[in-house]
Design a protein around this motif. Sequence first.
Motif, PDB file in Angstrom:
ATOM      1  N   ALA A 224      39.299  51.630  43.101  1.00 11.78           N
ATOM      2  CA  ALA A 224      38.286  50.570  43.026  1.00 11.78           C
ATOM      3  C   ALA A 224      38.602  49.476  42.010  1.00 11.78           C
ATOM      4  O   ALA A 224      37.794  48.586  41.784  1.00 11.78           O
ATOM      5  N   GLN A 225      39.765  49.509  41.386  1.00 10.69           N
ATOM      6  CA  GLN A 225      40.096  48.432  40.440  1.00 10.69           C
ATOM      7  C   GLN A 225      40.204  47.099  41.189  1.00 10.69           C
ATOM      8  O   GLN A 225      40.701  47.042  42.310  1.00 10.69           O
ATOM      9  N   ASN A 226      39.731  46.058  40.552  1.00 15.06           N
ATOM     10  CA  ASN A 226      39.746  44.737  41.172  1.00 15.06           C
ATOM     11  C   ASN A 226      41.112  44.080  40.916  1.00 15.06           C
ATOM     12  O   ASN A 226      41.318  43.398  39.916  1.00 15.06           O
ATOM     13  N   ILE A 227      42.035  44.296  41.833  1.00 13.17           N
ATOM     14  CA  ILE A 227      43.409  43.826  41.600  1.00 13.17           C
ATOM     15  C   ILE A 227      43.489  42.301  41.650  1.00 13.17           C
ATOM     16  O   ILE A 227      44.230  41.678  40.890  1.00 13.17           O
ATOM     17  N   GLU A 228      42.687  41.691  42.532  1.00 10.95           N
ATOM     18  CA  GLU A 228      42.776  40.227  42.619  1.00 10.95           C
ATOM     19  C   GLU A 228      42.307  39.541  41.340  1.00 10.95           C
ATOM     20  O   GLU A 228      42.753  38.436  41.024  1.00 10.95           O
ATOM     21  N   GLN A 229      41.441  40.211  40.603  1.00  8.72           N
ATOM     22  CA  GLN A 229      41.042  39.624  39.317  1.00  8.72           C
ATOM     23  C   GLN A 229      42.218  39.666  38.332  1.00  8.72           C
ATOM     24  O   GLN A 229      42.468  38.701  37.603  1.00  8.72           O
ATOM     25  N   ILE A 230      42.940  40.765  38.346  1.00 11.77           N
ATOM     26  CA  ILE A 230      44.137  40.872  37.498  1.00 11.77           C
ATOM     27  C   ILE A 230      45.108  39.745  37.865  1.00 11.77           C
ATOM     28  O   ILE A 230      45.664  39.066  36.999  1.00 11.77           O
ATOM     29  N   VAL A 231      45.264  39.537  39.169  1.00  9.33           N
ATOM     30  CA  VAL A 231      46.168  38.497  39.660  1.00  9.33           C
ATOM     31  C   VAL A 231      45.703  37.119  39.171  1.00  9.33           C
ATOM     32  O   VAL A 231      46.504  36.308  38.677  1.00  9.33           O
ATOM     33  N   ALA A 232      44.401  36.868  39.276  1.00 12.08           N
ATOM     34  CA  ALA A 232      43.863  35.566  38.854  1.00 12.08           C
ATOM     35  C   ALA A 232      44.103  35.347  37.360  1.00 12.08           C
ATOM     36  O   ALA A 232      44.484  34.252  36.925  1.00 12.08           O
ATOM     37  N   TRP A 233      43.898  36.379  36.584  1.00 16.16           N
ATOM     38  CA  TRP A 233      44.105  36.252  35.134  1.00 16.16           C
ATOM     39  C   TRP A 233      45.567  36.039  34.799  1.00 16.16           C
ATOM     40  O   TRP A 233      45.907  35.199  33.960  1.00 16.16           O
ATOM     41  N   LEU A 234      46.438  36.805  35.432  1.00 17.31           N
ATOM     42  CA  LEU A 234      47.870  36.654  35.138  1.00 17.31           C
ATOM     43  C   LEU A 234      48.364  35.271  35.557  1.00 17.31           C
ATOM     44  O   LEU A 234      49.189  34.666  34.873  1.00 17.31           O
ATOM     45  N   LEU A 235      47.841  34.758  36.669  1.00 15.85           N
ATOM     46  CA  LEU A 235      48.213  33.405  37.093  1.00 15.85           C
ATOM     47  C   LEU A 235      47.766  32.391  36.039  1.00 15.85           C
ATOM     48  O   LEU A 235      48.517  31.505  35.654  1.00 15.85           O
ATOM     49  N   ALA A 236      46.536  32.550  35.574  1.00 16.58           N
ATOM     50  CA  ALA A 236      46.005  31.609  34.581  1.00 16.58           C
ATOM     51  C   ALA A 236      46.817  31.661  33.291  1.00 16.58           C
ATOM     52  O   ALA A 236      46.956  30.657  32.591  1.00 16.58           O
ATOM     53  N   GLU A 237      47.370  32.830  32.992  1.00 16.91           N
ATOM     54  CA  GLU A 237      48.171  32.999  31.765  1.00 16.91           C
ATOM     55  C   GLU A 237      49.647  32.683  32.003  1.00 16.91           C
ATOM     56  O   GLU A 237      50.470  32.860  31.109  1.00 16.91           O
ATOM     57  N   ASN A 238      49.992  32.280  33.231  1.00 16.44           N
ATOM     58  CA  ASN A 238      51.394  32.072  33.628  1.00 16.44           C
ATOM     59  C   ASN A 238      52.247  33.311  33.346  1.00 16.44           C
ATOM     60  O   ASN A 238      53.368  33.224  32.851  1.00 16.44           O
ATOM     61  N   MET A 239      51.697  34.457  33.650  1.00 15.36           N
ATOM     62  CA  MET A 239      52.412  35.701  33.345  1.00 15.36           C
ATOM     63  C   MET A 239      52.601  36.589  34.563  1.00 15.36           C
ATOM     64  O   MET A 239      53.045  37.727  34.430  1.00 15.36           O
TER      65      MET A 239
END
Length: 394
Positions: A224-239
């Motif tokens: 149930a982890q929200n993977i797309e949120q992780i993706v959104a954050w990593l994109l915002a951090e350029n990481m």
Amino acid sequence: MTQTDKVFQALDAFSIELPSWGFANTGTRFGKFQQAAAATTTEEKLADAGQVHQVTGCCPTVAVHVLWDFPKGKESVAETMAFAAKYGVAIGAINPNVFQDQIYKHGSFGNPDPAVRQAALDHVLESIEIGKVTGSRDVSLWFADGSSYPGTANIRHRRQWFIECLQEAHRSLSPAQRMLVEYKPFEPAFYHTDLADWGMSLLMSRHAGPQARVLVDTGHHYQAQNIEQIVAWLLAENMLGGFHFNDRRYADDDLTLGSIDPYQIFRIFHEIAYFEFETGKRADIAYMVDQSHNLKDKIEEMIQTAMTAQELYAKAALVDHGALRVAQDQCRLVDAEECLKAAFSTDVRPAIREWRKAKGLAEDPLRAFRESGYMARAARERGEKNRAAGASYA
Ligand code: RM4
Ligand code: MN
Ligand code: MN
């Protein structure tokens, strides 16, 4: 722009890398199931990957595992590259293997024994050198490190050893290379994993240096982890460096992409497309498959995976980003949600068939592969060897 144009534009820019290890016989913890047509050598793995690329047109590169595909290290590079070229693919991400040898029983970069840490580092450095020769941009690091019982490992010391080894490895990257740092919450370690989640990978990447990025394996998350949120954050951090795609029901199941929850993969692609819409720049991400199948036919399954990836990526390109942004800003929840659902429920297959036709590819890749007779030939040529094979993945 019509929907078909959007699909064409999306697919023109999309490719996904295949894993060499997905073509050889593998198994579960309980046994290995032999397929007569499975690849038995690096050459055969690359030949099989070449088949997938030939019919889908979207898998031009193959990720390799150093121990399995370069058995003699740097000396094997020329031969492996020649095989890739022969079968119409190129070598992609280089994956060091610091989990198979006996010395790694208690870890690699996190091992309390400095000699073992050095051996792991030497192997990673050799992998980086191999990547320079193959022209691969990414050296992709996954560690089996961790512990299985409380109190048995010094978590902070291990973290520090990881930082030191990663920094040392980073120093030897060429300017064209990147280091991808993968995380996984458990398995093979069942109490703690040294790089357990995206936050740890992010911090480690930052410590390592400016060319390190996080690798998200979709199977490496808790339920149930929200993977797309992780993706959104990593994109915002350029990481965000790349993905290992697969699907899961329970843990790191390595099931076919989109077989359990296609909406999850769509939502990941959506966050990427939305980021690109808002920033006006292309997200620089390595899309890779990390699956290995012992029940389905391996090449067919990879074709199925590539086709599913294209479909979900194309659907994400159909989201009306302008309308979505306004609906989000005005808190019109139903309208915002419907932006996603409308795109997700669009049947993009006819447009993808058009795209394939325009590229001179088979309209139905799976059928084209089946009609080629490749599987039967491979089973004839490799059957004997597969029946006699041992338990190694090499
Ligand atoms: C791990 C991880 C790595 C893969 C190994 C074989 O679970 O996903 O990426 O290289 O398996
Ligand atoms: Mn992986
Ligand atoms: Mn995995």
